[in-house]
Each structure stands twice: as C-alpha cells, then as structure tokens.
Design an enzyme around this catalytic site. Structure first.
Site, PDB file in Angstrom:
ATOM      1  N   ALA A  61       0.853  -1.186   0.000  1.00 53.37           N
ATOM      2  CA  ALA A  61       0.000   0.000   0.000  1.00 53.37           C
ATOM      3  C   ALA A  61       0.887   1.234   0.000  1.00 53.37           C
ATOM      4  O   ALA A  61       2.043   1.175   0.438  1.00 53.37           O
ATOM      5  CB  ALA A  61      -0.880  -0.016   1.241  1.00 53.37           C
ATOM      6  N   GLY A 100       0.692  -5.221   0.816  1.00 53.07           N
ATOM      7  CA  GLY A 100      -0.486  -5.261  -0.041  1.00 53.07           C
ATOM      8  C   GLY A 100      -0.185  -5.885  -1.400  1.00 53.07           C
ATOM      9  O   GLY A 100      -1.095  -6.411  -2.064  1.00 53.07           O
ATOM     10  N   GLU A 103      -0.573  -9.474  -0.836  1.00 46.91           N
ATOM     11  CA  GLU A 103      -2.005  -9.740  -0.607  1.00 46.91           C
ATOM     12  C   GLU A 103      -2.779  -9.729  -1.927  1.00 46.91           C
ATOM     13  O   GLU A 103      -3.670 -10.551  -2.153  1.00 46.91           O
ATOM     14  CB  GLU A 103      -2.575  -8.705   0.370  1.00 46.91           C
ATOM     15  CG  GLU A 103      -1.992  -8.885   1.774  1.00 46.91           C
ATOM     16  CD  GLU A 103      -2.436  -7.808   2.748  1.00 46.91           C
ATOM     17  OE1 GLU A 103      -2.197  -6.617   2.460  1.00 46.91           O
ATOM     18  OE2 GLU A 103      -3.020  -8.148   3.787  1.00 46.91           O
ATOM     19  N   GLU A 123       4.572  -5.378   7.176  1.00 41.71           N
ATOM     20  CA  GLU A 123       3.729  -4.388   7.864  1.00 41.71           C
ATOM     21  C   GLU A 123       4.145  -4.159   9.310  1.00 41.71           C
ATOM     22  O   GLU A 123       4.074  -3.044   9.808  1.00 41.71           O
ATOM     23  CB  GLU A 123       2.259  -4.824   7.822  1.00 41.71           C
ATOM     24  CG  GLU A 123       1.559  -4.537   6.506  1.00 41.71           C
ATOM     25  CD  GLU A 123       1.734  -5.647   5.487  1.00 41.71           C
ATOM     26  OE1 GLU A 123       2.646  -6.486   5.665  1.00 41.71           O
ATOM     27  OE2 GLU A 123       0.978  -5.674   4.507  1.00 41.71           O
TER      28      GLU A 123
HETATM   29  N1  CAA Z   1       4.569   3.403  -0.179  1.00 39.91           N
HETATM   30  C1  CAA Z   1       5.003   4.608  -0.548  1.00 39.91           C
HETATM   31  N2  CAA Z   1       6.286   4.873  -0.891  1.00 39.91           N
HETATM   32  C2  CAA Z   1       7.142   3.850  -0.860  1.00 39.91           C
HETATM   33  C3  CAA Z   1       6.756   2.555  -0.481  1.00 39.91           C
HETATM   34  C4  CAA Z   1       5.394   2.342  -0.145  1.00 39.91           C
HETATM   35  N3  CAA Z   1       4.923   1.135   0.203  1.00 39.91           N
HETATM   36  N4  CAA Z   1       7.836   1.752  -0.538  1.00 39.91           N
HETATM   37  C5  CAA Z   1       8.861   2.515  -0.952  1.00 39.91           C
HETATM   38  N5  CAA Z   1       8.446   3.782  -1.154  1.00 39.91           N
HETATM   39  C6  CAA Z   1       9.231   4.908  -1.658  1.00 39.91           C
HETATM   40  C7  CAA Z   1      10.386   5.294  -0.740  1.00 39.91           C
HETATM   41  O1  CAA Z   1       9.964   6.198   0.238  1.00 39.91           O
HETATM   42  C8  CAA Z   1      11.360   5.906  -1.720  1.00 39.91           C
HETATM   43  O2  CAA Z   1      10.918   7.217  -1.987  1.00 39.91           O
HETATM   44  P1  CAA Z   1      11.958   8.407  -2.334  1.00 39.91           P
HETATM   45  O3  CAA Z   1      12.606   7.987  -3.612  1.00 39.91           O
HETATM   46  O4  CAA Z   1      11.078   9.600  -2.449  1.00 39.91           O
HETATM   47  O5  CAA Z   1      12.902   8.446  -1.170  1.00 39.91           O
HETATM   48  C9  CAA Z   1      11.155   5.084  -2.985  1.00 39.91           C
HETATM   49  O6  CAA Z   1       9.868   4.477  -2.848  1.00 39.91           O
HETATM   50  C10 CAA Z   1      12.178   4.004  -3.201  1.00 39.91           C
HETATM   51  O7  CAA Z   1      12.268   3.229  -2.014  1.00 39.91           O
HETATM   52  P2  CAA Z   1      13.672   2.724  -1.448  1.00 39.91           P
HETATM   53  O8  CAA Z   1      14.635   3.857  -1.417  1.00 39.91           O
HETATM   54  O9  CAA Z   1      13.409   2.009  -0.185  1.00 39.91           O
HETATM   55  O10 CAA Z   1      14.113   1.712  -2.618  1.00 39.91           O
HETATM   56  P3  CAA Z   1      14.800   0.309  -2.520  1.00 39.91           P
HETATM   57  O11 CAA Z   1      14.934  -0.150  -3.920  1.00 39.91           O
HETATM   58  O12 CAA Z   1      15.985   0.353  -1.636  1.00 39.91           O
HETATM   59  O13 CAA Z   1      13.734  -0.640  -1.772  1.00 39.91           O
HETATM   60  C11 CAA Z   1      11.595  -1.609  -1.315  1.00 39.91           C
HETATM   61  C12 CAA Z   1      12.501  -0.914  -2.349  1.00 39.91           C
HETATM   62  C13 CAA Z   1      12.175  -2.977  -0.950  1.00 39.91           C
HETATM   63  C14 CAA Z   1      10.243  -1.786  -1.927  1.00 39.91           C
HETATM   64  C15 CAA Z   1      11.515  -0.765  -0.020  1.00 39.91           C
HETATM   65  O14 CAA Z   1      11.178   0.557  -0.390  1.00 39.91           O
HETATM   66  C16 CAA Z   1      10.485  -1.218   0.977  1.00 39.91           C
HETATM   67  O15 CAA Z   1      10.759  -2.121   1.752  1.00 39.91           O
HETATM   68  N6  CAA Z   1       9.293  -0.563   0.990  1.00 39.91           N
HETATM   69  C17 CAA Z   1       8.294  -0.770   1.991  1.00 39.91           C
HETATM   70  C18 CAA Z   1       7.523  -2.035   1.778  1.00 39.91           C
HETATM   71  C19 CAA Z   1       6.435  -2.161   2.809  1.00 39.91           C
HETATM   72  O16 CAA Z   1       6.613  -1.936   3.983  1.00 39.91           O
HETATM   73  N7  CAA Z   1       5.242  -2.555   2.328  1.00 39.91           N
HETATM   74  C20 CAA Z   1       4.108  -2.694   3.155  1.00 39.91           C
HETATM   75  C21 CAA Z   1       3.306  -1.448   3.061  1.00 39.91           C
HETATM   76  S1  CAA Z   1       1.939  -1.458   4.155  1.00 39.91           S
HETATM   77  C22 CAA Z   1       0.772  -2.388   3.377  1.00 39.91           C
HETATM   78  O17 CAA Z   1       0.940  -2.834   2.297  1.00 39.91           O
HETATM   79  C23 CAA Z   1      -0.441  -2.568   4.224  1.00 39.91           C
HETATM   80  C24 CAA Z   1      -1.607  -3.115   3.626  1.00 39.91           C
HETATM   81  O18 CAA Z   1      -2.389  -3.622   4.329  1.00 39.91           O
HETATM   82  C25 CAA Z   1      -1.998  -3.071   2.265  1.00 39.91           C
END
Ligand code: CAA
Ligand code: NAI
Length: 650
Positions: A61, A100, A103, A123
């Site tokens: 998400a 998500g 999911e 999460e």
């Molecule tokens: N939402 C919004 N922005 C996100 C994001 C997300 N889920 N994941 C990453 N971004 C953004 C980062 O903030 C970053 O932004 P900037 O360039 O402006 O700094 C950009 O995307 C790139 O991210 P990284 O610098 O972290 O890039 P990376 O290649 O090193 O890693 C990644 C990529 C593995 C996807 C890492 O970003 C990550 O682990 N993201 C979070 C994943 C996460 O926690 N997902 C669960 C979300 S909650 C959910 O899904 C709940 C639900 O019930 C649906």
C-alpha cells in the site's frame, strides 16, 4: 496511466505502473476494481494477467496515504472482487511482492514468478498488521507454521521457497510476460484451484501457538504489532476466515492510527531521505575499492570489519607489531562470532580476512582510495597522522577522521588538498551500529561529501550530515541528556528510578546503567581537563565516584554494584554514601514525569542544534538517536516525541 491494459488474444494484461515501487494508492485501487467488473462483462476476455512495471511487482500500500483517513475503494474489497472474478486473474511477479502487493497476488487464482521474486509482509515494521487478507489467505496458501513466520516474524520467502511452499505455481524465465500469457492460456484448459480463502486448513497443535507467541514476544521489544498479527491469523484459524478477516481489518485500522505506527512511518521516510540529501543529488561519488583504517583499537577494528563486510579491501595501519596483531585478532574474532551465529560461512570468513592487510606505517597507501583515521582522541596525534597521509596518499584519495569531539577543521589544518577531507563519525560497535555522522568542513568538495553518503549506503548505514560543534549531533544531545539525568538525582530522585523509567520507555538501559557499562572515567577526564584549563566546571556526583575508584562495571561498581561476572546492576549503598554531599532530600517522581523531563531536555538541545544549522532536519536528529543511541524505534525519536507533545497539548 497508473494501471494500463493490453489485450492479447483473449488475455487481458493489467500492468501496475506507479514508479518507483508500484505502491497501491487510491487510483490503483479504483482502477483494479473497475477493471475486474469490466472484464467480467466482456466476452472477449477469458483471463487476466496482473503484473507490475519495472524490477518489482508491488511494494505494498502507498505508505504516504497512511497519515490520512482510509478512502474507498478499500483494498480488501478490491482483492475480494478479483478473487471472485468470473475471469481468473493470474499474478505475474518479478522482484518484490510486499505487504499489499503479496495480498493482491494472493487474491489472484494462480501466481507465476521469475527467479528474482520475493514475498514478504513487512507491515509489522510499520507498526501495523497486513490489512487486506494477508493473515487469512497466506496460511491457507502455504500452511500455518510458515505463514506465522511471514506474517509476524518478518520472514522473506524467495522464489525457490515460494515454489516449494506452493505460493508460486510456476517459475518462468524472463521475459516474464510471454511466459505468463502462455501459462494463462494453458490453465484455462484445466480445472483451476479454489481461491486461497476457500482452501481447507487444519489447525495446528497448541504448542505451535505457544512457541510462536514466546518467540515473537521476546523479539518485539515492546512493539505491539507482531503479536497482534499472530492473533489475527489465529482468529481466522479458530473461528473461520470471515471472522479472521474482520479481526484483521479492525486491528489494522486501529494500529494504523496509533502513535507507534506514526513513529515507524516517520522513521521509514526519514531513513530513505537520509540516503539522498538534496544538495548532493546527481553528484557522482568517487570510486572506493580499497580503504585504509589508521588505528586498529575499539573503533578502527570495527570500522575495518564493516568495510570488509561490505566487500572493500582494507589496509589497517597500527603503530607497532603488537597493535597490528591485536587488531587482526579483534577483527578475526568479530567474524568468528558472526560465523558461530550462522550469519556467515567459514568460506566467507576466510574470504573477508583475505581482503585485510595490516601494516606498521604507511607503505601501502598509494592504492587506497579512502583513509579513515581512528587513532587516539588527541589533536597532536591526529595532526601527525594527517601530515603523513598528506605526503603519502594519492592527491585524489579521500581522508577522513572518526573524531568524536575535536573540531575537524583543526585536524585538517595545513593538509594539502583540504577539499578531500571530512569527518566520518562511526558509533561503537562500528560493525553493528547503523549511524554514520558525516561532518564536512567548509572546504570539503561536494563529490567527497557524496562519497561519504555513498559509503554509508554500501555499508548498510544511515548517514546523517552534521555541522561542526562540540559533540556534533549525537554526543551533544547525549551530554545534555546525561546532565538532565544527573540534575534529577541531585534533586533527590533515586538513581534506579531514573533508569527504570527510561527502560520502561523502551531504552535497553537507563542513563546510569549505560555509564556503568561504558565507564565513567572518560567524561571525568574531559571535565578534569577543562578544570585544568581554568574552566568553571562544578563537581558532579560522577566525579566523586571516579575519585573513589568507582569507574563502572570494569571496576566492580560505579553508580551501582556488580557481582563478579554478572552485569546486572545492584543498588549500591556505598555509591549513595559517596555522592550524598551533592544529593538533595529524596524526591519520588512518577516514571512518566522522569521520561518527560529527559525527553524535553533532548528535544530542547535538538531545537538548538536545528537553529544553529548543525542538523538539516528534525528527522535527522531522530535518526541519530534511534541508530546511534538506542532510542526506541517505536517512539520515533526525541523530535518526533516533541511534535506529538505539541499535538497533544494543542
Ligand atoms: N509506499 C510509498 N512509498 C514507498 C513505499 C510504499 N509502500 N515503498 C517505498 N516507497 C518509496 C520510498 O519512500 C522511496 O521514496 P523516495 O525515492 O522519495 O525516497 C522510494 O519508494 C524508493 O524506495 P527505497 O529507497 O526504499 O528503494 P529500494 O529499492 O531500496 O527498496 C523496497 C525498495 C524494498 C520496496 C523498499 O522501499 C520497501 O521495503 N518498501 C516498503 C515495503 C512495505 O513496507 N510494504 C508494506 C506497506 S503497508 C501495506 O501494504 C499494508 C496493507 O495492508 C496493504
Ligand atoms: P582506542 O584507544 O581503542 O584505539 C586507538 C588505536 O590507535 C590504538 O590501537 C593505538 O595503538 C592506535 N594508534 C595511536 N596512534 C597511532 C598512529 N599514529 N598510527 C597508527 N595507530 C595509532 O581508541 P578508540 O576508542 O578506538 O577511538 C579512536 C577514535 O575514535 C577517537 O578519535 C575516538 O574519539 C573516536 N570514537 C570513539 C568511539 C568509542 O566509542 N570508543 C565512538 C566514536 C568515535
């Protein structure tokens, strides 16, 4: 267009294109929902392939939306619609399918993936639990015991494991899409498996739950999300998927609005912003393949280990043969400990040590791209080192100091090529602690600064740029924090009450326990030096303890007593007697009030640091505290706490 559609002979190819990570925001949800409806009414479409643009499927998400109220259509409804679609949806996954994203993939009837695919529900790192069916569909897809590890324990499943667990139905070589389309056509001729949510499931033995609870609680460090994720999963198994989904959603929504989740989101974005400060964006770092570390004591050995862990070659310089062999033994010991814990193999250990060269003097400096000085904290010693480095190193080699307190401008005085000099302040133990304070001087060149940030990224560290002042960001706040803690005990608050309050807040140790561990003598010597210079430094309780020979755990006692071989602090009547002349009448204070006093002191120092331009942002100060000083992550940092206090009092 954040979601695009192509049609290929009865197969609709739906591509989520929301760079950089294809996060699911409201537009994506709306579009997926309307496409599921549209395809079901379109006789020309027989099946749907869902994929993401670029190197990953969907990272979850859109976290940026979490500071606002949830907006329809809700992801659980979108996924439920896809799962029940008349035309089967098949997920085609390359790279990460997280949160998500996983999911959504679980809502598809089948999943194909390339070898780069990986699956996780991270999460809990954000203080929430999966909110769109992950706790219910995953156990039905891969089994309860495996699902617990993913849902509540942050386990990432790679492509091979996903195939073994039945999470992925077929591995496909790149190019992914043609393979996925062919797979989709093939399965149309077969009977499809039921949707994940309808798959039968057997409840595990009671020990599976008890053991998981024990494991999760012991690692949670006070965070509530991991156990709640387990509870949602368990509810769905004991009471059925419908009850489980309802439980999952209500927990998700209430945690989403919690302070813990806000703190963890704050850190998530701060950590990412820290790696790319605006003023060096686009500036190429200098290549660094071989680094030298001068001084192989506590810090130098740890820094060398960190560099070797990141794949660099290291030349470690010590004063004499004894220093060299001590440093080599320390580094080998660190790697050996990693091997024993199963983090590296014997071959990896040997390979890392093979990249370490030790030297007495500066013979091998010509090939070093970067030198990090970590000799004694003494200006004259450091200047002598840099005078030699200035003569011997290549003019383009970057020269860095790990000083804790000395003004880097003084260290660099007279250095030829001062634009290649900067402070790289590591934290102890340097191979573990994530913080790297980067301290440029006014003369540091932009590409040298960019190299510092790039090095942090390569070492897996969080870089924070700090301006020059006594203690930079972290040690300056630490000094203020300790002074406030001492002010509390001078006001009569018991030592143990202060430590217990800070542990209750989430620190691993209170300020006095910490001083006992690190030793009271260094700060004492600092004050004695100031007194010798004629500065008016009043006697503090810690001075009385050191003068009485109580320097901390290493002398069997400091603020507390310690039994030999036991690090657990015991209240000390002797320490109380020694410091009594400086302590007021006993005053009992609630833990919350103690925490509030210490937080306010840290935040006030943080404000001053911001106003003086020593830190670029409040978030940077929080990163320093969380990654360098053990500030509990779920509390977000002192500046985050200050913001919450302002909100609560408004
Ligand atoms: N939402 C919004 N922005 C996100 C994001 C997300 N889920 N994941 C990453 N971004 C953004 C980062 O903030 C970053 O932004 P900037 O360039 O402006 O700094 C950009 O995307 C790139 O991210 P990284 O610098 O972290 O890039 P990376 O290649 O090193 O890693 C990644 C990529 C593995 C996807 C890492 O970003 C990550 O682990 N993201 C979070 C994943 C996460 O926690 N997902 C669960 C979300 S909650 C959910 O899904 C709940 C639900 O019930 C649906
Ligand atoms: P230490 O005393 O453990 O190690 C210093 C090492 O430098 C010794 O092994 C000594 O033999 C070597 N050395 C001294 N002069 C040398 C020379 N001319 N050439 C080569 N080697 C020489 O000290 P520590 O704790 O490692 O500190 C080093 C630096 O790191 C100091 O500037 C300190 O302020 C800073 N620092 C220390 C932290 C800590 O927690 N100990 C944290 C962050 C920074």
């Amino acid at each position: 267009m954040t979601v695009s559609v192509d049609i290929d002979g009865g197969v609709a190819i739906v591509t989520i294109a929301n760079p950089p990570v294809n996060a699911i925001n409201r537009t994506v949800r709306e579009r997926l929902l309307s496409l599921a409806q549209e395809f079901d009414g379109d006789p020309a479409i027989r099946t749907v392939v869902l994929t993401g643009v670029g190197a990953l499927f969907v990272a979850g998400a859109d976290i940026a939306e979490f500071d606002r109220p949830v907006e329809p259509p809700f992801l659980p409804d979108v996924i439920a619609r896809i799962e029940r679609a008349g035309k089967p949806w098949i997920a085609a996954i390359r790279g990460a399918a997280l949160g998500g994203g996983l999911e959504l993939a679980l809502g598809c009837r089948l999943r194909v993936a390339t070898g780069t695919a990986r699956f996780a529900l991270p999460e809990v790192n954000l203080g929430i639990i999966p909110g769109a069916g992950g706790t219910q569909r995953l156990p039905r897809a891969i089994g309860v015991a495996e699902a617990i590890r993913v849902v509540a324990e942050n386990h990432t499943v790679d492509a091979a494991e996903a195939v073994r667990l039945g999470l992925v139905d077929a591995l496909i070589e790149e190019p992914l899409l043609p393979g996925a389309i062919a797979f989709a056509r093939e399965v149309l001729e077969k009977t499809l498996p039921p949707p994940s949510l309808d798959r039968p499931l057997s409840a595990p033995a009671q020990e599976v739950w008890t053991e998981a609870e024990k494991r999760i609680a012991s690692r949670a460090k006070g965070a509530s999300a991991p156990l709640q994720a387990l509870e949602a999963l368990k509810c769905g198994i004991e009471q059925g998927a419908k009850a489980g989904l309802a439980r999952e959603r209500s927990t998700f929504l209430s945690l989403r609005g919690s302070e813990e989740a806000a703190a963890l989101r704050h850190l998530f974005f701060a950590e990412r912003a820290a790696l790319r400060p605006a003023d060096i964006r686009g500036i190429a770092p200098r290549p660094v393949a071989t680094a030298s570390v001068v001084g192989g004591g506590t810090m130098g050995s740890g820094i060398a280990a960190a560099l070797l862990n990141a794949g660099l070659s290291v030349v470690l310089v010590e004063q004499d043969a004894a220093g060299v062999s001590r440093a080599r033994d320390t580094i080998a010991g660190l790697f050996e400990a990693s091997r024993r814990r199963g983090h590296i193999t014997g071959e990896e250990l040997a390979e890392r040590l093979g990249r370490l060269e030790t030297s007495i003097g500066y013979d091998d400096m010509e090939r070093c791209d970067l030198v990090i000085e970590a000799v004694f904290e003494d200006l004259a010693v450091k200047r002598a080192v840099f005078a030699a480095l200035g003569r011997i190193c290549r003019p383009d080699a970057i020269l860095a100091t790990n000083t804790s307190y000395i003004d880097p401008r003084l260290i660099a005085e007279g250095l030829p090529g001062p634009e290649r000099f900067l402070g790289l302040h590591f934290f102890s133990p340097a191979q573990i602690m994530k913080l790297l304070e980067i301290v440029p001087t006014p003369e540091t060149a932009p590409d040298v600064l960019a190299t510092g940030f790039d090095l942090a990224r390569r070492l897996g560290k969080i870089p924070v740029r700090a301006g020059i002042c006594d203690g930079f960001i972290g040690n300056r706040i630490l000094r203020r924090f300790r002074a406030e803690a001492e002010a509390l005990i001078r006001g009569g608050v018991p030592i143990a009450a202060v430590d217990a309050a800070m542990r209750g807040f989430g620190f691993a140790m209170g300020p006095f326990e910490m001083q006992d561990m690190a030793g009271l003598d260094i700060a004492f010597l600092h004050r004695e030096a100031a007194r010798a210079r004629g500065e008016p430094v009043p006697d503090l309780p810690g001075d009385l303890l050191v003068r009485a020979g109580r320097k901390g755990q290493k002398t069997g006692g400091g603020w507390y007593d310690y039994e030999p071989g036991d690090r657990r602090p015991q209240p000390s009547a002797e320490a109380e007697r020694i410091i009594a002349p400086l302590i007021g009448p006993r005053k009992d204070m609630a833990g919350e009030a103690i925490v509030a006093r210490l937080m306010a002191a840290m935040a006030q120092e943080g404000q001053a640091i911001l106003e003086e331009g020593i830190a670029a942002s409040a978030a940077d100060i929080d990163l320093v505290e969380v990654h360098g000083y053990g500030f509990p992550r779920r509390r977000g940092g002192p500046m985050f706490q200050l913001g919450r206090a302002d909100v609560n009092h408004a």
